[in-house]
Design an enzyme around this catalytic site. Structure first.
Site, short mmCIF file in Angstrom:
data_model
loop_
_atom_site.label_atom_id
_atom_site.label_comp_id
_atom_site.label_asym_id
_atom_site.label_seq_id
_atom_site.Cartn_x
_atom_site.Cartn_y
_atom_site.Cartn_z
N HIS A 176 0.86 -1.38 0.12
CA HIS A 176 -0.12 0.02 0.09
C HIS A 176 0.84 1.23 0.11
O HIS A 176 0.38 2.44 -0.22
CB HIS A 176 -0.97 0.02 1.18
CG HIS A 176 -0.48 0.16 2.41
ND1 HIS A 176 -0.05 -0.69 3.40
CD2 HIS A 176 0.11 1.22 3.22
CE1 HIS A 176 0.48 -0.42 4.34
NE2 HIS A 176 0.49 0.94 4.51
N ASP A 184 -0.06 -7.64 1.22
CA ASP A 184 0.41 -6.20 1.37
C ASP A 184 1.98 -6.11 1.34
O ASP A 184 2.79 -5.64 2.25
CB ASP A 184 -0.03 -5.58 2.62
CG ASP A 184 -0.03 -3.96 2.58
OD1 ASP A 184 0.19 -3.43 1.47
OD2 ASP A 184 -0.32 -3.36 3.49
N ASN A 226 5.36 4.78 9.18
CA ASN A 226 6.07 3.56 9.73
C ASN A 226 5.71 2.36 8.98
O ASN A 226 6.20 1.42 8.92
CB ASN A 226 5.64 3.06 11.17
CG ASN A 226 6.39 3.91 12.22
OD1 ASN A 226 5.85 4.78 13.03
ND2 ASN A 226 7.59 3.42 12.35
N SER A 227 4.64 2.49 7.91
CA SER A 227 4.22 1.20 7.09
C SER A 227 5.46 0.72 6.32
O SER A 227 6.01 1.78 5.55
CB SER A 227 3.06 1.51 6.35
OG SER A 227 1.95 1.76 7.00
N THR A 257 2.69 -2.80 9.50
CA THR A 257 1.66 -2.63 8.57
C THR A 257 0.27 -1.62 8.61
O THR A 257 0.15 -0.97 8.26
CB THR A 257 1.47 -4.01 7.97
OG1 THR A 257 2.53 -4.83 7.46
CG2 THR A 257 0.25 -3.97 6.96
N ALA A 258 -0.13 -1.82 10.12
CA ALA A 258 -1.17 -1.39 10.48
C ALA A 258 -1.55 -1.06 11.74
O ALA A 258 -0.78 -1.79 12.65
CB ALA A 258 -2.45 -2.05 9.95
N ILE A 259 -2.25 0.07 12.21
CA ILE A 259 -2.67 0.32 13.47
C ILE A 259 -4.18 0.27 13.83
O ILE A 259 -4.94 0.43 12.74
CB ILE A 259 -2.12 1.51 14.03
CG1 ILE A 259 -2.74 2.92 13.24
CG2 ILE A 259 -0.55 1.54 14.21
CD1 ILE A 259 -2.34 4.07 13.87
N LEU A 260 -4.66 -0.07 14.81
CA LEU A 260 -6.11 -0.15 14.96
C LEU A 260 -6.66 1.16 16.00
O LEU A 260 -6.02 1.00 17.11
CB LEU A 260 -6.51 -1.35 15.69
CG LEU A 260 -7.87 -1.79 15.93
CD1 LEU A 260 -8.72 -1.51 14.66
CD2 LEU A 260 -8.39 -2.86 16.81
#
Length: 461
Positions: A111, A141, A214-215, A231-234
């Site tokens: 992404h 990803d 940071n991805s 990759t991701a944060i929630l």
């Protein structure tokens, strides 16, 4: 960034010492400084060796702006609008990890670079290089870049299967474009799936703070070994609340190897549908096994059928790897190429059995629109791909292609449309779609999903 999920968070690694206490430091650490006569631990010796292996990435490109009205050829002709879709310039800031110094390979997230026409990699020493995209895989990803640079530092690989909840980890990346930043925390959970972030999910969850930018960066253990790709944060509006996710390095390397060798990941099928083995199901099947995946369906004429697998078989191992649940089994198959022979160990009536299954090409049935109705002439229709249906919860009939100047195009259909209803009756598959069209063949009203929007299209009288 495309998701409300991005980057990892971190907690400060603090250790307190009192007189007489000693700490056995990892092999990479040098003697720490002394404060008030006591040794103070520091991650600095380890970080000084690996920080040059983490890079900043700037990806610039243009994306088409989809407007359902502008996508309709009848609307454009009526108002005299051009056929060329509007485009918008985008710039994505992210991070990457040098994985092979000799060849200049940089591992990052798909992404970060998916819409890029120009990718710039900036090293810790300030050098900048235009990167070449070797390959990318949307489903996991993962993307691989190559830079023409010498004197690079590569990050040593760890083994993500050996991680434990509670292990300390460090996240390195380029949050908010500020430049290289280090945060630390612990592994909060392992094997996270079902989050809807990617098609194949086996995330490491951490509280090491990550943020947008940071991805694609590194998640390392205290030995400085790469264990994950941030990759991701929630969190609300993409804000860090201490729940971040990283792709395990073992999965990332498996994908990278295929991208480097073939330029893409070629996934196939064995023709089964599976579900988790729950305690209730284990009791119903009369097995002591507490983990595994139950085969709920075996498709006719599929590799699984030819191998002898049956509904009710409980898969406990694939290629020697223990299967904990259906999602993990799916991940294993998702990293294997078409033509690969797989050894599956199952329980059938509580008896262990082994089967060999060869992964086959996915099947995709298409139908010429003219065979269904003259109003659809020029369109090629098919089932919604299983991955898209699962990930986007999208059901209907997909428009695979539309010929220029055809009745289907004049009616307003476009390639990529998903027809979800016919004459206000939901259609979840091709047979239902054909049945509803035959009920009112001269007047068709479609509800169409197009990109992130939806619209009605009327064909005929």
């Amino acid at each position: 960034m495309k998701r409300p999920l991005r980057v990892l968070p971190a907690l400060l690694f603090v250790a307190l010492f009192t007189g007489g206490m000693s700490l056995s430091l990892p092999a990479f650490a040098e003697l720490p400084p002394v404060v008030d006569g006591h040794q103070v631990p520091s991650l600095a010796p380890m970080l000084s060796k690996i920080l040059p292996a983490v890079v900043n990435i700037s990806a610039r490109g243009e994306v088409k702006v989809h407007n359902p009205l502008l996508d309709n050829p009848q609307f454009r002709r009526y108002f005299g609008l051009p056929d060329v879709p509007e485009e918008q310039r985008v710039e994505e800031l992210g991070s990457g990890v040098i994985i092979n110094a000799a060849k200049g390979y940089v591992l990052t997230n798909n992404h970060v670079v998916k819409d890029a026409q120009k990718i710039t990699v900036t090293l810790r020493d300030g050098r900048q290089f235009d990167a070449r995209l070797i390959g990318r895989d949307k489903a996991t990803d993962i993307a691989i870049l190559q830079i023409p640079a010498g004197h690079l530092t590569q990050l040593p690989l760890g083994d993500s299967t050996r991680l434990r909840v509670g292990d300390y980890v460090v996240a390195i990346g380029n949050p908010f474009g500020l430049g290289q930043t280090v945060t630390s925390g612990i592994v909060s959970a392992l094997g996270r799936s079902g989050l809807g972030i990617e098609s194949y999910e086996d995330f490491i969850q951490t509280d090491a703070p990550i943020n947008p930018g940071n991805s694609g960066g590194a998640l390392v253990d205290l030995h400085g070994h790469l264990v994950g790709i941030n990759t991701a944060i929630l969190g609300p509006d993409g804000a860090n609340i201490g729940i971040g996710f990283a792709i395990p390095v073992n999965m990332a390397i498996d994908v990278m190897d295929q991208l480097v060798k073939y330029g893409r990941v070629e996934r196939g099928r064995i023709g089964i549908a599976a579900q988790n083995l729950t305690p209730a199901l284990a009791k119903a099947f009369g097995v002591k096994q507490t983990q595994g995946a139950i085969i709920a369906q075996v498709q006719p004429d599929s590799p699984a059928t030819k191998a002898g697998l049956k509904a009710g078989d409980i898969v406990i191992e694939v290629n020697g790897r223990k299967v904990h649940d259906a999602a993990q089994m799916r991940n294993i198959f998702g990293l294997l190429r078409i033509g690969t022979e797989v050894k599956m160990q199952v329980l059938r009536h509580d008896r262990p059995m082994t089967f060999s299954v060869v992964i086959a090409k996915p099947t995709q049935t298409t139908v010429a629109g003219a065979r269904i109705n003259p109003l659809l002439a020029g369109a090629t229709l098919g089932e919604v791909p299983a991955e898209l249906a699962r990930q986007a919860k999208l059901h209907g009939v997909a428009v695979m292609a539309v010929q220029a100047g055809s009745p289907a195009e004049h009616g307003g259909l476009l390639k990529g449309d998903v027809i979800q209803s016919v004459n206000q009756v939901p259609v979840g598959d091709m047979s239902t779609f054909v049945r509803e069209i035959k009920r009112h063949p001269k007047s068709l009203l479609f509800n169409v999903r197009r990109g992130n929007g939806a619209l009605f299209i009327s064909l005929g009288g």
